[in-house]
Motif scaffolding. Structure first.
Motif, short mmCIF file in Angstrom:
data_model
loop_
_atom_site.label_atom_id
_atom_site.label_comp_id
_atom_site.label_asym_id
_atom_site.label_seq_id
_atom_site.Cartn_x
_atom_site.Cartn_y
_atom_site.Cartn_z
N GLY A 118 0.79 -1.22 0.00
CA GLY A 118 0.00 0.00 0.00
C GLY A 118 0.82 1.27 0.00
O GLY A 118 0.50 2.23 -0.69
N TRP A 261 -15.30 -1.71 -5.29
CA TRP A 261 -15.73 -1.56 -3.91
C TRP A 261 -16.20 -2.91 -3.36
O TRP A 261 -16.35 -3.87 -4.11
CB TRP A 261 -16.86 -0.53 -3.80
CG TRP A 261 -18.00 -0.76 -4.74
CD1 TRP A 261 -18.17 -0.22 -5.98
CD2 TRP A 261 -19.14 -1.63 -4.53
NE1 TRP A 261 -19.34 -0.68 -6.55
CE2 TRP A 261 -19.96 -1.54 -5.69
CE3 TRP A 261 -19.56 -2.45 -3.49
CZ2 TRP A 261 -21.15 -2.25 -5.82
CZ3 TRP A 261 -20.75 -3.17 -3.62
CH2 TRP A 261 -21.53 -3.05 -4.78
N GLY A 262 -16.42 -2.91 -2.06
CA GLY A 262 -16.91 -4.13 -1.43
C GLY A 262 -17.06 -3.92 0.06
O GLY A 262 -17.06 -2.79 0.55
N PHE A 264 -15.57 -4.82 3.84
CA PHE A 264 -14.32 -5.24 4.48
C PHE A 264 -14.52 -6.16 5.68
O PHE A 264 -13.59 -6.85 6.07
CB PHE A 264 -13.53 -4.01 4.95
CG PHE A 264 -12.74 -3.34 3.87
CD1 PHE A 264 -11.50 -3.83 3.49
CD2 PHE A 264 -13.22 -2.22 3.22
CE1 PHE A 264 -10.76 -3.21 2.50
CE2 PHE A 264 -12.48 -1.58 2.23
CZ PHE A 264 -11.24 -2.09 1.86
N ALA A 304 -11.16 -7.59 -6.73
CA ALA A 304 -11.07 -8.75 -5.82
C ALA A 304 -10.91 -8.31 -4.37
O ALA A 304 -11.25 -9.04 -3.45
CB ALA A 304 -9.92 -9.65 -6.23
N GLY A 305 -10.38 -7.10 -4.15
CA GLY A 305 -10.18 -6.61 -2.79
C GLY A 305 -8.72 -6.51 -2.43
O GLY A 305 -7.84 -7.02 -3.14
N ASN A 306 -8.47 -5.83 -1.31
CA ASN A 306 -7.09 -5.53 -0.91
C ASN A 306 -6.71 -6.26 0.37
O ASN A 306 -6.09 -5.70 1.26
CB ASN A 306 -6.95 -4.01 -0.71
CG ASN A 306 -7.25 -3.24 -1.96
OD1 ASN A 306 -7.11 -3.77 -3.07
ND2 ASN A 306 -7.66 -2.00 -1.81
N ASP A 313 -4.91 -4.53 3.57
CA ASP A 313 -5.49 -3.28 4.06
C ASP A 313 -5.89 -3.49 5.52
O ASP A 313 -6.46 -4.53 5.86
CB ASP A 313 -6.71 -2.95 3.19
CG ASP A 313 -7.29 -1.58 3.49
OD1 ASP A 313 -7.61 -1.31 4.67
OD2 ASP A 313 -7.42 -0.79 2.55
N ARG A 314 -5.62 -2.51 6.37
CA ARG A 314 -5.88 -2.72 7.81
C ARG A 314 -7.37 -2.82 8.12
O ARG A 314 -7.75 -3.22 9.22
CB ARG A 314 -5.24 -1.61 8.63
CG ARG A 314 -5.82 -0.23 8.42
CD ARG A 314 -5.26 0.76 9.44
NE ARG A 314 -5.79 2.08 9.23
CZ ARG A 314 -5.17 3.04 8.58
NH1 ARG A 314 -3.96 2.83 8.11
NH2 ARG A 314 -5.73 4.23 8.42
N ARG A 315 -8.23 -2.46 7.17
CA ARG A 315 -9.67 -2.61 7.41
C ARG A 315 -10.15 -4.04 7.21
O ARG A 315 -11.29 -4.36 7.57
CB ARG A 315 -10.44 -1.68 6.47
CG ARG A 315 -10.24 -0.19 6.77
CD ARG A 315 -10.82 0.69 5.68
NE ARG A 315 -10.05 0.56 4.43
CZ ARG A 315 -10.35 1.19 3.29
NH1 ARG A 315 -11.39 1.99 3.25
NH2 ARG A 315 -9.61 1.03 2.22
N PRO A 322 -11.37 -13.67 1.82
CA PRO A 322 -11.87 -12.29 1.85
C PRO A 322 -12.65 -11.87 0.61
O PRO A 322 -13.25 -10.80 0.61
CB PRO A 322 -10.57 -11.48 1.96
CG PRO A 322 -9.53 -12.32 1.32
CD PRO A 322 -9.92 -13.74 1.65
N TYR A 347 -1.16 -6.74 -1.64
CA TYR A 347 -2.48 -6.55 -1.04
C TYR A 347 -3.61 -7.16 -1.85
O TYR A 347 -4.76 -7.17 -1.42
CB TYR A 347 -2.76 -5.06 -0.80
CG TYR A 347 -2.53 -4.15 -1.99
CD1 TYR A 347 -3.40 -4.11 -3.06
CD2 TYR A 347 -1.41 -3.32 -2.04
CE1 TYR A 347 -3.19 -3.28 -4.14
CE2 TYR A 347 -1.19 -2.47 -3.12
CZ TYR A 347 -2.08 -2.45 -4.17
OH TYR A 347 -1.86 -1.63 -5.24
N SER A 381 -3.99 2.91 -7.16
CA SER A 381 -3.61 1.68 -6.48
C SER A 381 -4.83 0.89 -6.04
O SER A 381 -5.97 1.29 -6.26
CB SER A 381 -2.72 2.02 -5.27
OG SER A 381 -3.47 2.78 -4.34
N GLY A 382 -4.52 -0.24 -5.39
CA GLY A 382 -5.58 -1.15 -4.97
C GLY A 382 -6.07 -1.97 -6.16
O GLY A 382 -5.80 -1.64 -7.32
N SER A 384 -8.79 -1.66 -6.77
CA SER A 384 -9.64 -0.57 -7.26
C SER A 384 -9.18 -0.06 -8.62
O SER A 384 -10.01 0.37 -9.41
CB SER A 384 -9.57 0.61 -6.30
OG SER A 384 -10.52 0.49 -5.30
#
Lengths: 454, 76
Positions: A118, A261-262, A264, A304-306, A313-315, A322, A347, A381-382, A384
């Motif tokens: 990140g 988006w998604g 967490f 797919a998500g981070n 991602d800390r969230r 995930p 990530y 990044s991400g 995303s």
């Protein structure tokens, strides 16, 4: 999954592997191992046996003074191979009992000097992404997104910022754009933020697509942070997109929907198994409308998500798996991320998915200097960013191949089959079927075109 | 308000939904409206009060979770 297999062949073979003046091959050490694709490019390595330094020491403890023996009767040999992710853990457990020479099977993780995470600086620029996606070749063949509706479901788009960054005119379809209840603002004129990044990244490959601005993440109906939306607003957004799709002539339908988006945390959801759950429940209203919109002819992509294990991602609060909800829907393209060096970013979430096992589907590019939506030196990044980059490629294909000629399911299969496989054995849970490969995709489309009746 | 689904005839209206569910306008989020999920199957979504969700007829399902959604980037 890549594995190291510890074998104890006959002493003469061990001696040959250990001899510094000889070069033994994997084929010298073993023939076939059931379910293992042996890597014959890997030179077998002799492994000494650890023994207690003192007589009477515990033969199974490594927590004592040890001596190491390379005697042919005691040493073993390591070879390398790959096991399909689908049954990796079962084969790892069963193999030592099914082959007399196998002593153990161990994971062989990729080791990286500096995985992109990140906080890492940008890796390359959007011009590199443009080159790696073969955009000039796409344009030369008429794949530029013209006539294709590209819905960006996000925080709203600032078209002027995108246009300035890409150096082109951005077409925003204001008539077909849509705001959730309580969200004000005009399509294409929202503050520069995450949605602007997504639009920029999608238009790298499909510069003439018409952007449908869906600022679903600006919903504040239930409070929370300014970035929180509500999934019910996404349900309404997809219902609107269905009307957009059905208003297109059936023979030329082309609607690509990009979703970076998604959710967490499972704390925001009912528990899996409860009838109202979202993450694991194909019968949730949003998962139903996703399937319905795809069935009507829309290409739907989700990040797919981070929550990749190396630098999540800390969230991220799911203890495992995930990729859930619509991000793992069997009728969407779930997109993981690689940097412009072609390496998966740390990530990027790993499969399996919750609604569908084989997730992510593919990987695309992220973590490059692009829109500068978050600052001059900040990367796009991400996953995303990877999702709209892939959405742009899909929109480019739709320029000449509407859903009447290639259904969304067929196009997903085409993207799977033409992806640059990073695991050597097809699908894996890190890269999916691999990184999108425009040249291979174009070749496949040409073959398909040659089979169409004139 | 919570998210529920209901099966209704194709091209049903909110009035049809209220009649089938035995609800009044005060019980539903009329601004959200009646959202077709799968028009061919006659499946719709709407948002109703938690009290109303507790007395739904067999034609309805729910309530379903309605979690906040967040952008997947930049990674924190």
């Amino acid at each position: 999954m890549r594995v190291l297999i510890q074998l104890r062949p006959t002493p003469d073979v061990v001696a040959a592997v250990a001899a510094p003046d000889l070069v033994a091959t994997t084929a010298d050490v073993t023939d076939e191992l059931p379910g293992v694709a042996l890597d014959h490019s890997f030179t077998p390595v002799a492994l000494p046996r650890a023994q207690p330094a003192s007589p009477g020491g515990d033969p199974l403890s490594l927590n004592q003074p040890l001596v190491f023996s390379m005697a042919a009767e005691q040493a073993s040999v390591l070879v390398r191979g790959e096991i399909s992710d689908d049954e990796g853990s079962a084969r790892v457990a069963l193999l030592p009992g099914r082959h007399r020479d196998v002593v153990g099977v161990y994971a062989d993780p990729v080791i990286e000097t500096s995985l992109t995470c990140g906080g890492s600086p940008p890796v390359g620029t959007w011009r590199d992404v443009e080159r790696m996606l073969s955009v000039p070749e796409l344009r030369a063949e008429g794949y530029d997104g013209a006539g294709v509706a590209l819905a960006v479901c996000d925080t709203g788009v600032n078209a002027a910022h995108v246009a300035e960054g890409l150096g082109l005119e951005v077409a925003v379809d204001r008539e077909r754009s849509w705001n959730p209840g309580g969200v004000s603002g005009d399509a294409g004129e929202f503050d520069v933020d995450h949605g602007t990044m997504c639009a920029f990244d999608a238009l790298i490959c499909a510069p003439r697509a018409s952007v449908i601005d869906i600022p679903v993440l600006l919903s504040r109906r239930r409070g929370g942070t300014a970035m929180d939306g509500l999934l019910s607003d996404a349900v309404a957004a997809f219902a609107h997109l269905r009307t957009v799709l059905e208003a297109q002539p059936p023979e030329s339908r082309a609607l690509v929907v990009s979703n970076s988006w998604g959710c967490f945390s499972p704390l925001w959801d009912l528990a899996p198994g409860q009838p109202g759950n979202y993450s694991d429940n194909a019968a949730h209203p949003f998962n139903i409308i996703v399937g319905s919109l795809e069935q009507a002819g829309a290409d739907i992509l989700f990040a797919a998500g981070n929550c990749g294990t190396e630098c999540r991602d800390r969230r991220c609060a799911y203890p495992d798996r995930p990729i859930g909800g619509a991000n793992s829907h069997p009728q969407v393209l779930s997109v993981g991320g690689v940097d412009t060096d072609g390496r998966r970013v740390g990530y990027s979430s790993k499969g399996p998915g919750r609604l569908s096992d084989r997730k992510p589907d593919i990987c695309s590019y992220t973590h490059f200097s692009g829109s500068k939506a978050f600052g001059e030196d900040k990367p796009d990044s991400g996953t995303s960013a990877a999702c709209p980059v892939a959405a742009g490629l899909v929109a480019a294909v739709r320029t000449r191949w509407p859903a009447s000629l290639i259904s969304p399911a067929q196009l997903r299969t085409l993207l799977h089959r033409t992806a640059d496989d990073r695991s050597d054995v097809g699908f894996d849970y890190e890269y999916g079927y691999g990184v999108t490969d425009t040249a291979a995709l174009l070749s496949a489309l040409k073959r398909r075109a040659s089979r169409l009746p004139l | 308000m919570v998210l529920i689904t209901v099966r209704l005839p194709v091209e049903a209206t909110m009035q049809d939904a209220l009649r089938t569910l035995g609800l009044h306008e005060d019980d539903v989020d009329t601004a959200y409206g009646l959202v077709p999920l799968d028009p061919g199957q006659g499946l719709y979504a709407l948002r109703v009060t938690e009290t109303a969700a507790g007395r739904l007829p067999p034609e309805a399902d729910g309530p379903f979770s309605d979690p906040p959604i967040e952008p997947y980037g930049p990674p924190h």
